[in-house]
Design an enzyme around this catalytic site. Structure first.
Site, short mmCIF file in Angstrom:
data_model
loop_
_atom_site.label_atom_id
_atom_site.label_comp_id
_atom_site.label_asym_id
_atom_site.label_seq_id
_atom_site.Cartn_x
_atom_site.Cartn_y
_atom_site.Cartn_z
N GLU A 160 0.83 -1.20 0.00
CA GLU A 160 0.00 0.00 0.00
C GLU A 160 0.87 1.25 0.00
O GLU A 160 2.02 1.23 0.44
CB GLU A 160 -0.91 0.01 1.23
CG GLU A 160 -1.84 -1.19 1.30
CD GLU A 160 -2.58 -1.29 2.62
OE1 GLU A 160 -3.55 -2.06 2.68
OE2 GLU A 160 -2.17 -0.63 3.59
N GLU A 167 -11.13 -3.52 -2.30
CA GLU A 167 -10.59 -4.78 -1.79
C GLU A 167 -10.92 -4.87 -0.31
O GLU A 167 -10.81 -3.88 0.41
CB GLU A 167 -9.08 -4.85 -2.01
CG GLU A 167 -8.44 -6.14 -1.50
CD GLU A 167 -6.95 -6.19 -1.79
OE1 GLU A 167 -6.59 -6.40 -2.96
OE2 GLU A 167 -6.16 -5.99 -0.85
#
Length: 664
Positions: free
Chosen positions: A403, A597
């Site tokens: 991320e 997600e």
């Protein structure tokens, strides 16, 4: 006597002109003892400084600087209050306010909600006045957009001065599933009604509201006809070993077969840098992935791949551990500054520091050159799969856990939820960058991290930096946080510039985390340590999204479960719904494609439906929704930890195939 009186009057008026503050305003112009002079402020200080000597002028300049600082503090406080008001109207009132709304936008939205027409030039009027015998108080019910009837045009007539409006609200519903709720208040002092019609009475309204809620509940899980959101399932880690070999081809084939039977649209596979270039620089091994991709091709599923430049392993990963390449770890033993470092000097080996993006410390290559060589090798190796369209998208890992974030809340460093985390900028390369930024600003003594920001598991109110009116909003605090966030943005810009070169016409994805704890505080401490400068008086996501738009990148946002309440969220001042609202609307307003997600595995109906509601919000006036959704799981389906009927229901809901009569 007359001349004496005139003389006294003249002296008295002269005294008033010379000393207007020496007279008691309640007396008949009688002189009083002279009070302490008031310190001039603002423009008065400027005027006073202009009429005095050099020393007084210096003092006046200091006063002006102090007054400017006080004015800025008052303005920031006012903006913080305004931002909370606007956020509340957006979240709980469904008002379509722009990202940079001002009070004119708020007034216009409220006026339109009350039935008025507001032109662009500000002209406000009613199209047709209501009948004089009715009190027009529009009431909106809590209802599903699929409900056949609405209470928007109902009128409430009061028969008792003290009787309040009755409107039932289900507190478990989120703004994503609520229409606007407007509580109509009656001014019983100015308007009273002699009688109340039974059809419009409060009791009848309450009964009608109950029927609306029942009808809404009947269709709560009915997603028939809603836009189709393709579903991809992420294959668990462990099918490829550290020597890039597929260790269980039949197990993979069985897993993909199960997914095919559930009618998923494709699968997502992590391509680990620590495996593929694990032993020698620029020696890439793709054999295991070639075999795995061949199985996916057999079942005619789409494929997305993740360029995983981070480490995998931890408390929730079982026995699987994937480190960074061994040759990188060897470099790190001699030069630990290639890794992110906290204030205590502890190194975090989850990923490389962004400070070496342009430093040739990796066997003669910079950080971004290493990433580019890896991506180019992948693109060349699987050119045939790109040509036939099997690989539909490539996700670029930009930080810890893949991320875009600093590794500020790492469990290996002792962090536990809901700690604020620590700044990760103490390796020598990022410190050099901070030093250059401070010198450029003209304040070399700012070339340091904050010394009162607490530890990994601190709370904001326990620190001098993140507490209410803390140092995070001082001149130094704003400088440091801007530099810290800009380093994250520059890293994304550098890597994505090369990623678009390597993959050209392929869709590129970047994942942004959902740091929702301490979101209800003014400082947003956890977001600040993660690299997002997003306190209540700043928009920390817009600059990030501008870079993503620059490179035509798709945003993947980690979805959280909304319908969760309890002491844990309350203590952490968490607001996953508010954060999601800000991120998604900011991205959509900039024209970004957004995908989702799940953050944690969920195996129950409520969790699945929360993700569906977030993927395609029913009340969005522009009918915006996710482009696709990635469902990640920790274990293979064949192990039986996932309930197949629930997962099947989730996929059908995402595809818009669930009818009301299928709801159990």
């Amino acid at each position: 006597m007359s001349s004496i009186n005139n003389s006294v009057d003249d002296d008295h008026h002269a005294l008033r002109r010379q000393h207007p503050r020496d007279l008691d305003p309640g007396s008949d112009y009688l002189p009083t003892p002279q009070p302490q002079p008031r310190r001039p402020r603002g423009f008065a200080a400027t005027a006073a400084a202009a009429t005095t000597g050099p020393s007084a002028g210096a003092k006046g300049k200091k006063e002006r600087e102090k007054e400017k600082e006080r004015t800025k503090l008052r303005e920031r406080h006012r903006r913080a209050i305004t931002s909370r008001m606007l956020a509340g109207l957006r979240q709980y009132g469904n008002f379509p306010l722009p990202a940079r709304a001002d009070m004119n936008d708020v007034l216009a939205a409220l006026a339109r909600e009350a039935g008025w027409i507001v032109d662009t030039d500000g002209s406000t009027y009613r199209q047709s006045p209501p009948p004089s015998h009715l009190a027009a108080f529009p009431v909106r019910s809590v209802e599903s957009p699929l409900s056949a009837s609405s209470l928007r045009n109902c009128s409430v007539k009061a028969t008792m001065d003290c009787q309040p409006s009755v409107l039932r609200i289900d507190e478990s519903l989120s703004p994503a599933s609520l229409d606007s709720v407007v509580l109509a208040e009656r001014d019983t002092k100015s308007e009273k009604y002699a009688s109340a019609s039974p059809i419009n009475s409060v009791e009848c309204l309450e009964a009608d509201q109950l029927m609306q809620d029942i009808r809404s509940g009947e269709h709560e899980n009915d997603f028939t006809g809603t836009p189709k959101v393709p579903v991809y399932v992420k294959l668990p880690v462990g099918f490829i070993n550290n020597f890039c070999q597929l260790i269980d081809p039949e197990g993979v084939r069985q897993e993909v077969s199960h997914l095919k039977s559930l009618n998923v649209d494709g699968v997502v596979v992590d391509c680990w840098w620590g495996i593929i270039e694990g032993w020698s620089p620029q020696k890439y091994m793709w054999s295991g992935y070639r075999e795995l991709f061949g199985i996916v091709r057999e079942f005619k599923l789409k494929l997305q791949v993740v360029m995983a430049f981070h480490e995998y392993g931890g408390n929730d990963s079982g026995d699987t551990l994937i480190t960074l390449p061994q040759w990188v770890m060897e470099i790190g033993k001699e030069n630990g500054d290639i890794f992110f470092t906290d204030r205590e000097g502890r190194r975090n080996t989850e990923c490389l520091s962004w400070g070496i993006d342009k430093e040739r410390v990796l066997k003669g290559r910079t950080g971004i050159e290493v990433y580019f060589d890896f991506m180019r090798s992948f693109r060349t190796e699987f050119d045939d799969l790109f040509a036939e369209g099997l690989i539909s998208a490539v996700e670029i890992g930009l930080g810890a856990s893949g991320e875009l974030k600093y590794p500020s809340f790492s469990e290996r460093m002792g962090w536990r939820y809901p700690g604020i985390g620590e700044f990760q900028c103490y390796d020598k390369y990022l410190q050099q960058s901070l030093c250059r930024a401070a010198k450029l600003r003209g304040h070399s003594f700012w070339a340091k991290g904050p010394d009162n920001a607490g530890e990994y598991n601190s709370r904001p109110n326990e620190t001098g930096f993140f507490c209410e009116r803390g140092d995070y909003d001082s001149y130094y605090g704003r400088f440091f946080l801007h530099w810290y966030a800009q380093s994250l943005i520059d890293h994304a810009d550098n890597v994505l510039s090369l990623a678009t070169l390597a993959f050209e016409e392929t869709k590129i994805i970047v994942k942004v985390p959902a740091v929702h704890w301490w979101y209800k505080t003014t400082s947003h401490a956890a977001e600040l340590t993660a690299g997002f400068y997003n306190p209540t008086n700043q928009d920390g996501y817009s600059p990030v999204f501008e870079v993503l738009r620059k490179h035509s990148v798709t945003l993947k946002f980690v979805c959280l479960r909304f319908h969760v309440s309890g002491q844990e969220y309350d203590e952490a001042m968490a607001d996953p719904e508010g954060l999601s609202w800000q991120v998604l609307n900011s991205a959509w307003d900039r024209g970004l494609t957004v995908v989702g997600e799940n953050a944690l595995p969920c195996y129950d109906r409520e969790g699945y439906m929360s993700m569906v509601e977030m993927a395609k919000p029913r009340n969005d006036p522009d009918r915006r929704h996710f482009s696709f959704f990635v469902y990640q799981q920790l274990t293979p389906l064949v192990q039986g930890t996932i309930c197949f009927p629930e997962l099947d229901y989730f996929i059908k809901s995402m595809h818009g195939e669930i009818a009301g009569d299928l709801v159990p």
